[in-house]
Design a protein around this motif. Structure first.
Motif, PDB file in Angstrom:
ATOM      1  N   GLN A 247      10.410   2.264  10.876  1.00 14.73           N
ATOM      2  CA  GLN A 247      10.023   3.357   9.990  1.00 14.73           C
ATOM      3  C   GLN A 247      11.074   3.569   8.903  1.00 14.73           C
ATOM      4  O   GLN A 247      10.741   3.801   7.730  1.00 14.73           O
ATOM      5  CB  GLN A 247       9.833   4.638  10.804  1.00 14.73           C
ATOM      6  N   MET A 248      12.348   3.453   9.269  1.00 11.09           N
ATOM      7  CA  MET A 248      13.420   3.599   8.287  1.00 11.09           C
ATOM      8  C   MET A 248      13.379   2.489   7.253  1.00 11.09           C
ATOM      9  O   MET A 248      13.538   2.734   6.048  1.00 11.09           O
ATOM     10  CB  MET A 248      14.775   3.612   8.993  1.00 11.09           C
ATOM     11  N   MET A 249      13.152   1.255   7.693  1.00  7.14           N
ATOM     12  CA  MET A 249      13.089   0.128   6.758  1.00  7.14           C
ATOM     13  C   MET A 249      11.919   0.272   5.801  1.00  7.14           C
ATOM     14  O   MET A 249      12.050   0.070   4.579  1.00  7.14           O
ATOM     15  CB  MET A 249      13.000  -1.183   7.533  1.00  7.14           C
ATOM     16  N   LEU A 250      10.757   0.621   6.327  1.00  8.59           N
ATOM     17  CA  LEU A 250       9.573   0.776   5.478  1.00  8.59           C
ATOM     18  C   LEU A 250       9.772   1.909   4.475  1.00  8.59           C
ATOM     19  O   LEU A 250       9.398   1.788   3.296  1.00  8.59           O
ATOM     20  CB  LEU A 250       8.349   1.043   6.348  1.00  8.59           C
ATOM     21  N   ALA A 251      10.346   3.017   4.937  1.00  4.03           N
ATOM     22  CA  ALA A 251      10.585   4.133   4.027  1.00  4.03           C
ATOM     23  C   ALA A 251      11.514   3.720   2.893  1.00  4.03           C
ATOM     24  O   ALA A 251      11.269   4.028   1.719  1.00  4.03           O
ATOM     25  CB  ALA A 251      11.182   5.321   4.801  1.00  4.03           C
ATOM     26  N   GLN A 252      12.567   3.017   3.227  1.00  3.75           N
ATOM     27  CA  GLN A 252      13.511   2.599   2.199  1.00  3.75           C
ATOM     28  C   GLN A 252      12.846   1.669   1.190  1.00  3.75           C
ATOM     29  O   GLN A 252      13.034   1.807  -0.026  1.00  3.75           O
ATOM     30  CB  GLN A 252      14.713   1.908   2.845  1.00  3.75           C
ATOM     31  N   GLN A 253      12.046   0.717   1.664  1.00  8.84           N
ATOM     32  CA  GLN A 253      11.408  -0.237   0.766  1.00  8.84           C
ATOM     33  C   GLN A 253      10.392   0.435  -0.161  1.00  8.84           C
ATOM     34  O   GLN A 253      10.132  -0.056  -1.257  1.00  8.84           O
ATOM     35  CB  GLN A 253      10.732  -1.339   1.569  1.00  8.84           C
ATOM     36  N   ALA A 254       9.808   1.554   0.290  1.00  7.01           N
ATOM     37  CA  ALA A 254       8.789   2.237  -0.506  1.00  7.01           C
ATOM     38  C   ALA A 254       9.343   3.464  -1.234  1.00  7.01           C
ATOM     39  O   ALA A 254       8.566   4.252  -1.788  1.00  7.01           O
ATOM     40  CB  ALA A 254       7.631   2.648   0.394  1.00  7.01           C
ATOM     41  N   ASP A 255      10.680   3.614  -1.248  1.00  5.25           N
ATOM     42  CA  ASP A 255      11.321   4.764  -1.905  1.00  5.25           C
ATOM     43  C   ASP A 255      10.831   6.093  -1.338  1.00  5.25           C
ATOM     44  O   ASP A 255      10.557   7.050  -2.072  1.00  5.25           O
ATOM     45  CB  ASP A 255      11.099   4.716  -3.423  1.00  5.25           C
ATOM     46  N   LEU A 256      10.710   6.131  -0.017  1.00  3.61           N
ATOM     47  CA  LEU A 256      10.314   7.339   0.686  1.00  3.61           C
ATOM     48  C   LEU A 256      11.446   7.764   1.626  1.00  3.61           C
ATOM     49  O   LEU A 256      12.412   7.017   1.814  1.00  3.61           O
ATOM     50  CB  LEU A 256       9.037   7.092   1.493  1.00  3.61           C
TER      51      LEU A 256
ATOM     52  N   THR B  51       0.824  -1.212   0.000  1.00  2.00           N
ATOM     53  CA  THR B  51       0.000   0.000   0.000  1.00  2.00           C
ATOM     54  C   THR B  51       0.855   1.257   0.000  1.00  2.00           C
ATOM     55  O   THR B  51       0.528   2.249  -0.672  1.00  2.00           O
ATOM     56  CB  THR B  51      -0.946   0.009   1.210  1.00  2.00           C
ATOM     57  N   LEU B  52       1.960   1.244   0.742  1.00  2.00           N
ATOM     58  CA  LEU B  52       2.871   2.394   0.732  1.00  2.00           C
ATOM     59  C   LEU B  52       3.372   2.686  -0.683  1.00  2.00           C
ATOM     60  O   LEU B  52       3.522   3.850  -1.075  1.00  2.00           O
ATOM     61  CB  LEU B  52       4.067   2.139   1.650  1.00  2.00           C
ATOM     62  N   LYS B  53       3.596   1.639  -1.453  1.00  2.00           N
ATOM     63  CA  LYS B  53       4.091   1.811  -2.823  1.00  2.00           C
ATOM     64  C   LYS B  53       2.980   2.205  -3.791  1.00  2.00           C
ATOM     65  O   LYS B  53       3.170   3.072  -4.652  1.00  2.00           O
ATOM     66  CB  LYS B  53       4.754   0.508  -3.300  1.00  2.00           C
ATOM     67  N   ASP B  54       1.829   1.555  -3.676  1.00  2.00           N
ATOM     68  CA  ASP B  54       0.782   1.677  -4.696  1.00  2.00           C
ATOM     69  C   ASP B  54      -0.303   2.695  -4.374  1.00  2.00           C
ATOM     70  O   ASP B  54      -0.956   3.210  -5.278  1.00  2.00           O
ATOM     71  CB  ASP B  54       0.112   0.305  -4.913  1.00  2.00           C
ATOM     72  N   ASN B  55      -0.523   2.979  -3.091  1.00  3.10           N
ATOM     73  CA  ASN B  55      -1.597   3.888  -2.706  1.00  3.10           C
ATOM     74  C   ASN B  55      -1.186   4.700  -1.484  1.00  3.10           C
ATOM     75  O   ASN B  55      -1.787   4.608  -0.416  1.00  3.10           O
ATOM     76  CB  ASN B  55      -2.881   3.094  -2.426  1.00  3.10           C
TER      77      ASN B  55
END
Length: 318
Positions: free
Chosen positions: A239-248, A171-175
């Motif tokens: 939060q850092m891991m999720l941001a990196q995986q979603a290009d944020l 969802t972070l990536k697509d929406n």
């Protein structure tokens, strides 16, 4: 004459104003001071007793790489991140933690073993058996359907398992404008099977228009002296891991609590910590980008500039 409620509201307002100014660690120290001075003293589940307040908030800006690793005592940040990586892998048995030299979950299964067997085994011996004996670990090292199970294998009524973390990344990536980017661990049907019901219950995420990932984490209950410093590090790492995986890019981390408390056998340690001046928060960065959220290791995290005061020892209430 002003009522006690009015005076408490003034204290709460002053607490919020102090938390907004100065060193960001001041939010943590002010909460500790607020509990010491205004907390409601009562008997708790552990029998140790607590001094407690209801409702607390802190905000930390992660956008420049700063990480809220408490400096007024040493926080073993690698231990906290190893725990978070264990959650992400869906772990529920302490054997994997102990093999990684993480002992923070041993107290609960050890207490169960002593109670059910009558054997007064010491913690070191118990942990050695968990590490060396797979059958013993399967029987006595299991914590039940705790965080990792709920995050990665939430069981629906039809028997289907739901991977909340994988869905969140998608969802972070697509929406990224979704208001449904969250996961939680309070599975009512399985609470009775858990060694300890989830404290940090809900994580919700928000993506800004300029590509920053914000997080709000809610804890129903928090041990402010021992638990909260670990929780801040773990949530930041996630939060850092999720941001990196979603290009944020990491944005703001908002922490909220229901019952924030100091155990009565932690009061002297809290007072000692309050005599210390906070130092600059360190920087944390990821040195590698794995292919997926499942691929991170402790060596992927680098912390620079961490110069804390000495550790403060205190017993865990079980």
């Amino acid at each position: 004459m002003r009522s006690p409620l009015y005076r408490r509201l003034l204290v709460a307002e002053a607490f919020e104003l102090v938390a907004q100014n100065g060193h960001p660690e001041g939010q943590y120290l002010d909460l500790m001071r607020h509990i010491l001075e205004n907390g409601d003293e009562r008997v708790d589940r552990t029998g140790v007793g607590t001094r407690s307040v209801f409702g607390a908030t802190a905000r930390f800006d992660l956008s420049d790489g700063t990480a809220p690793i408490i400096t007024t005592k040493r926080v073993y940040w690698k231990t906290s991140i190893k725990e978070m990586l264990w959650f992400l892998k869906g772990g529920t048995n302490i054997q994997d933690l102990l093999r990684d030299n993480v002992r923070i979950w041993s107290d609960w299964p050890l207490a169960t073993y002593r109670r059910e067997t009558g054997e007064d085994i010491d913690q070191d011996a118990f942990e050695r058996r968990i590490v060396e004996d797979d059958d013993f670990a399967a029987r006595w090292g299991e914590l039940g359907p705790v965080y990792g199970k709920q995050w990665r294998r939430w069981a629906g009524p039809d028997g289907q398992e739901h991977d909340q973390i994988a869905q969140l990344v998608t969802t972070l990536k697509d929406n990224p404008s979704s208001r449904r980017m969250l996961f939680h661990a309070w599975n009512v049907a399985e609470l009775g099977e858990m060694a300890l019901p989830p404290c940090h219950m809900v994580y919700q995420y928000h993506v800004t228009s300029d590509g920053r990932l914000n997080c709000l984490m809610f804890q129903r209950s928090v041990d402010v002296l021992l638990g909260l410093p670990f929780n801040l590090v773990g949530a930041t790492a996630l939060q850092m891991m999720l941001a990196q995986q979603a290009d944020l890019l990491p944005g703001e981390f908002v922490w909220m609590a229901g019952d924030a408390h100091l155990y009565l056998n932690h009061l002297d340690q809290a007072r000692e910590q309050l005599t210390r001046e906070p130092r600059h928060f360190p920087k944390m960065r990821l040195v590698r980008r794995p292919d997926s959220i499942d691929g991170y290791r402790i060596d992927d995290f680098e912390v620079e500039g961490y110069d804390p005061h000495a550790a403060i020892k205190a017993d865990v209430a079980v």
